[in-house]
Design an enzyme around this catalytic site. Structure first.
Site, PDB file in Angstrom:
ATOM      1  N   ALA A   1     -10.874  -4.717  15.164  1.00 25.42           N
ATOM      2  CA  ALA A   1     -10.577  -6.146  15.353  1.00 25.42           C
ATOM      3  C   ALA A   1      -9.372  -6.535  14.494  1.00 25.42           C
ATOM      4  CB  ALA A   1     -11.794  -7.001  14.997  1.00 25.42           C
ATOM      5  N   ALA A   2      -9.340  -6.045  13.262  1.00 24.13           N
ATOM      6  CA  ALA A   2      -8.191  -6.344  12.385  1.00 24.13           C
ATOM      7  C   ALA A   2      -6.909  -5.778  12.989  1.00 24.13           C
ATOM      8  CB  ALA A   2      -8.429  -5.756  10.996  1.00 24.13           C
ATOM      9  N   LYS A   3      -6.973  -4.534  13.481  1.00 25.31           N
ATOM     10  CA  LYS A   3      -5.765  -3.887  13.991  1.00 25.31           C
ATOM     11  C   LYS A   3      -5.300  -4.500  15.325  1.00 25.31           C
ATOM     12  CE  LYS A   3      -5.024  -0.943  10.681  1.00 25.31           C
ATOM     13  NZ  LYS A   3      -3.880  -1.142   9.767  1.00 25.31           N
TER      14      LYS A   3
ATOM     15  N   ASP B   1      -2.159  -7.790  -4.646  1.00 23.15           N
ATOM     16  CA  ASP B   1      -3.347  -7.687  -3.796  1.00 23.15           C
ATOM     17  C   ASP B   1      -3.030  -8.505  -2.546  1.00 23.15           C
ATOM     18  OD1 ASP B   1      -5.737  -7.847  -2.476  1.00 23.15           O
ATOM     19  OD2 ASP B   1      -6.918  -8.333  -4.255  1.00 23.15           O
ATOM     20  N   VAL B   2      -2.855  -7.832  -1.434  1.00 25.44           N
ATOM     21  CA  VAL B   2      -2.395  -8.539  -0.222  1.00 25.44           C
ATOM     22  C   VAL B   2      -3.401  -9.572   0.276  1.00 25.44           C
ATOM     23  CG1 VAL B   2      -0.879  -6.646   0.549  1.00 25.44           C
ATOM     24  CG2 VAL B   2      -3.236  -6.757   1.396  1.00 25.44           C
TER      25      VAL B   2
ATOM     26  N   SER C   1      -2.872   0.362  14.614  1.00 22.62           N
ATOM     27  CA  SER C   1      -3.575   1.632  14.828  1.00 22.62           C
ATOM     28  C   SER C   1      -3.897   1.751  16.309  1.00 22.62           C
ATOM     29  CB  SER C   1      -4.877   1.632  14.032  1.00 22.62           C
ATOM     30  OG  SER C   1      -5.741   2.655  14.489  1.00 22.62           O
TER      31      SER C   1
ATOM     32  N   GLY D   1       0.833  -1.210   0.000  1.00 24.35           N
ATOM     33  CA  GLY D   1       0.000   0.000   0.000  1.00 24.35           C
ATOM     34  C   GLY D   1       0.861   1.251   0.000  1.00 24.35           C
TER      35      GLY D   1
ATOM     36  N   ASN E   1       1.531  -2.254   5.376  1.00 24.03           N
ATOM     37  CA  ASN E   1       0.816  -0.985   5.594  1.00 24.03           C
ATOM     38  C   ASN E   1      -0.548  -0.922   4.909  1.00 24.03           C
ATOM     39  OD1 ASN E   1       0.709   2.213   5.721  1.00 24.03           O
ATOM     40  ND2 ASN E   1       0.575   1.636   3.554  1.00 24.03           N
TER      41      ASN E   1
ATOM     42  N   TYR F   1     -12.583  -2.757  11.689  1.00 21.54           N
ATOM     43  CA  TYR F   1     -11.265  -2.121  11.583  1.00 21.54           C
ATOM     44  C   TYR F   1     -10.434  -2.408  12.838  1.00 21.54           C
ATOM     45  CZ  TYR F   1      -7.795   1.590  10.783  1.00 21.54           C
ATOM     46  OH  TYR F   1      -6.628   2.289  10.590  1.00 21.54           O
TER      47      TYR F   1
HETATM   48  P1  NAI Z   1      -4.586   5.225   2.360  1.00 19.29           P
HETATM   49  O1  NAI Z   1      -5.970   4.787   1.983  1.00 19.29           O
HETATM   50  O2  NAI Z   1      -4.168   6.614   2.023  1.00 19.29           O
HETATM   51  O3  NAI Z   1      -3.538   4.196   1.732  1.00 19.29           O
HETATM   52  C1  NAI Z   1      -3.756   2.818   1.754  1.00 19.29           C
HETATM   53  C2  NAI Z   1      -3.047   2.195   0.573  1.00 19.29           C
HETATM   54  O4  NAI Z   1      -3.260   0.767   0.625  1.00 19.29           O
HETATM   55  C3  NAI Z   1      -3.598   2.671  -0.773  1.00 19.29           C
HETATM   56  O5  NAI Z   1      -2.517   3.037  -1.605  1.00 19.29           O
HETATM   57  C4  NAI Z   1      -4.333   1.458  -1.324  1.00 19.29           C
HETATM   58  O6  NAI Z   1      -4.358   1.369  -2.736  1.00 19.29           O
HETATM   59  C5  NAI Z   1      -3.541   0.305  -0.690  1.00 19.29           C
HETATM   60  N1  NAI Z   1      -4.315  -0.936  -0.639  1.00 19.29           N
HETATM   61  C6  NAI Z   1      -5.607  -1.082  -0.252  1.00 19.29           C
HETATM   62  N2  NAI Z   1      -5.993  -2.360  -0.381  1.00 19.29           N
HETATM   63  C7  NAI Z   1      -4.905  -3.053  -0.848  1.00 19.29           C
HETATM   64  C8  NAI Z   1      -4.686  -4.410  -1.175  1.00 19.29           C
HETATM   65  N3  NAI Z   1      -5.658  -5.319  -1.077  1.00 19.29           N
HETATM   66  N4  NAI Z   1      -3.455  -4.780  -1.593  1.00 19.29           N
HETATM   67  C9  NAI Z   1      -2.448  -3.860  -1.714  1.00 19.29           C
HETATM   68  N5  NAI Z   1      -2.622  -2.556  -1.428  1.00 19.29           N
HETATM   69  C10 NAI Z   1      -3.834  -2.148  -1.007  1.00 19.29           C
HETATM   70  O7  NAI Z   1      -4.442   4.967   3.919  1.00 19.29           O
HETATM   71  P2  NAI Z   1      -3.462   5.592   5.034  1.00 19.29           P
HETATM   72  O8  NAI Z   1      -4.229   6.572   5.819  1.00 19.29           O
HETATM   73  O9  NAI Z   1      -2.173   5.972   4.426  1.00 19.29           O
HETATM   74  O10 NAI Z   1      -3.269   4.315   5.966  1.00 19.29           O
HETATM   75  C11 NAI Z   1      -2.176   3.423   5.804  1.00 19.29           C
HETATM   76  C12 NAI Z   1      -2.194   2.433   6.948  1.00 19.29           C
HETATM   77  O11 NAI Z   1      -2.135   3.142   8.183  1.00 19.29           O
HETATM   78  C13 NAI Z   1      -3.474   1.589   7.007  1.00 19.29           C
HETATM   79  O12 NAI Z   1      -3.166   0.284   7.417  1.00 19.29           O
HETATM   80  C14 NAI Z   1      -4.295   2.314   8.045  1.00 19.29           C
HETATM   81  O13 NAI Z   1      -5.236   1.453   8.639  1.00 19.29           O
HETATM   82  C15 NAI Z   1      -3.213   2.753   9.013  1.00 19.29           C
HETATM   83  N6  NAI Z   1      -3.573   3.859   9.882  1.00 19.29           N
HETATM   84  C16 NAI Z   1      -3.982   5.064   9.374  1.00 19.29           C
HETATM   85  C17 NAI Z   1      -4.318   6.110  10.224  1.00 19.29           C
HETATM   86  C18 NAI Z   1      -4.755   7.443   9.713  1.00 19.29           C
HETATM   87  O14 NAI Z   1      -5.212   8.259  10.521  1.00 19.29           O
HETATM   88  N7  NAI Z   1      -4.617   7.731   8.424  1.00 19.29           N
HETATM   89  C19 NAI Z   1      -4.244   5.936  11.687  1.00 19.29           C
HETATM   90  C20 NAI Z   1      -3.788   4.636  12.112  1.00 19.29           C
HETATM   91  C21 NAI Z   1      -3.466   3.644  11.234  1.00 19.29           C
END
Ligand code: NAI
Length: 256
Positions: A157-159, A63-64, A142, A13, A90, A155
């Site tokens: 539960a996964a985290k 695709d993870v 998270s 990601g 991520n 969400y």
């Molecule tokens: P985002 O939505 O901006 O980026 C997520 C990325 O993961 C995207 O590029 C997407 O295309 C990719 N992705 C989604 N499904 C996928 C799959 N099946 N296979 C491969 N790639 C895939 O999200 P963000 O905000 O950057 O979050 C990144 C990580 O940080 C996530 O795990 C999120 O849960 C975690 N997180 C985010 C917080 C926030 O406030 N933004 C807070 C705490 C954790």
């Protein structure tokens, strides 16, 4: 010379948001980046941006959720570079809703991407690292994995599962040279957060009030903690989670 010179780092990601910020940070410390992304347009854009800044990076579509896709990516990266040093799990997405009516498909999608996906990437890349007897896996959890938030059962539960996986696999592989750690970011300014604010399902003012530091985190602040944890400076740290949350988790929520 950066502290991660010569290291190969996969970021799932990594096309945008926190993943891309981590990719930029690790590249700045000398690592060669593999953007392992679901969305090819985002993945290629991220690679272009890294390479035009003078870093080394490549894109692997993955695709993870899919074991074959993950295994093919791990094999291709191992064959291309001869080693894999760092894996950042991520990839994620956020869906919110009341538990009593939460669609099973949405539950499954969240668990699939953020828990099964972490497991599959750990397995495929972990096998390469175990053969090398060297490597670091960093899972993005998270603050939701450490405490309750209404409307976020899937969400969170996964985290929470990611934190448990980190501890279990970290202890399992500790004697084999592979460290497994996790970072639990607080509310972080990304496109995911902005989308939730735009849709009216998250309020920045509410988050600011709930955070002892009074503001969301920036992507670079998460990425700097990640760089430390995957570097040799953290050589005795494994099977644990670091909160990077402006004090969110510690605070019992009495008014400041
Ligand atoms: P985002 O939505 O901006 O980026 C997520 C990325 O993961 C995207 O590029 C997407 O295309 C990719 N992705 C989604 N499904 C996928 C799959 N099946 N296979 C491969 N790639 C895939 O999200 P963000 O905000 O950057 O979050 C990144 C990580 O940080 C996530 O795990 C999120 O849960 C975690 N997180 C985010 C917080 C926030 O406030 N933004 C807070 C705490 C954790």
């Amino acid at each position: 010379m950066g502290e991660l010179n010569g290291r190969i780092a996969i970021v799932t990601g990594g096309g945008r948001g926190i993943g891309f910020g981590i990719a930029q940070q690790l590249a700045g410390a000398g690592a060669e980046i593999v953007i392992a992304e679901f969305n090819p347009a985002l993945g290629k854009e991220a690679v272009d941006s890294l390479t035009s800044a003078g870093h080394k990076a490549s894109f692997h579509e993955v695709d993870v959720r899919n074991a074959e896709s993950v295994e093919a990516m791990a094999q291709a990266v191992a064959a291309q570079y001869g080693h894999i040093d760092i894996l950042i799990n991520n990839a994620g997405l956020a869906q919110i809703g009341p538990t009593e009516t939460f669609p099973l498909d949405d539950w499954n999608r969240q668990i699939d991407v953020m828990l099964n996906g972490v497991f599959l990437c750990m397995q495929s890349v972990g096998r390469v690292m175990l053969r090398q007897r060297k490597g670091v896996i960093l899972n993005i959890s998270s603050i939701g994995g450490l405490g309750a938030w209404p409307m976020r059962s899937a969400y969170n539960a996964a985290k929470a599962g990611v934190i448990s996986l980190t501890e279990n696999v970290g202890t399992e592989w500790a004697r084999h040279g592979v460290r497994v750690v996790s970072v639990a970011p607080g509310v972080t300014r990304t496109a995911m957060l902005q989308q939730m604010v735009d849709e009216g399902i998250a309020s920045l003012t509410q988050y600011e009030k709930r955070t002892p530091m009074g503001r969301p985190g920036e992507v670079e602040e998460i990425a700097k903690a990640v760089q430390f944890l995957v570097s040799d400076r953290a050589s005795y740290i494994t099977a644990t989670t670091l909160t990077v949350d402006g004090g969110w988790t510690a605070w019992g929520n009495l008014p400041l």
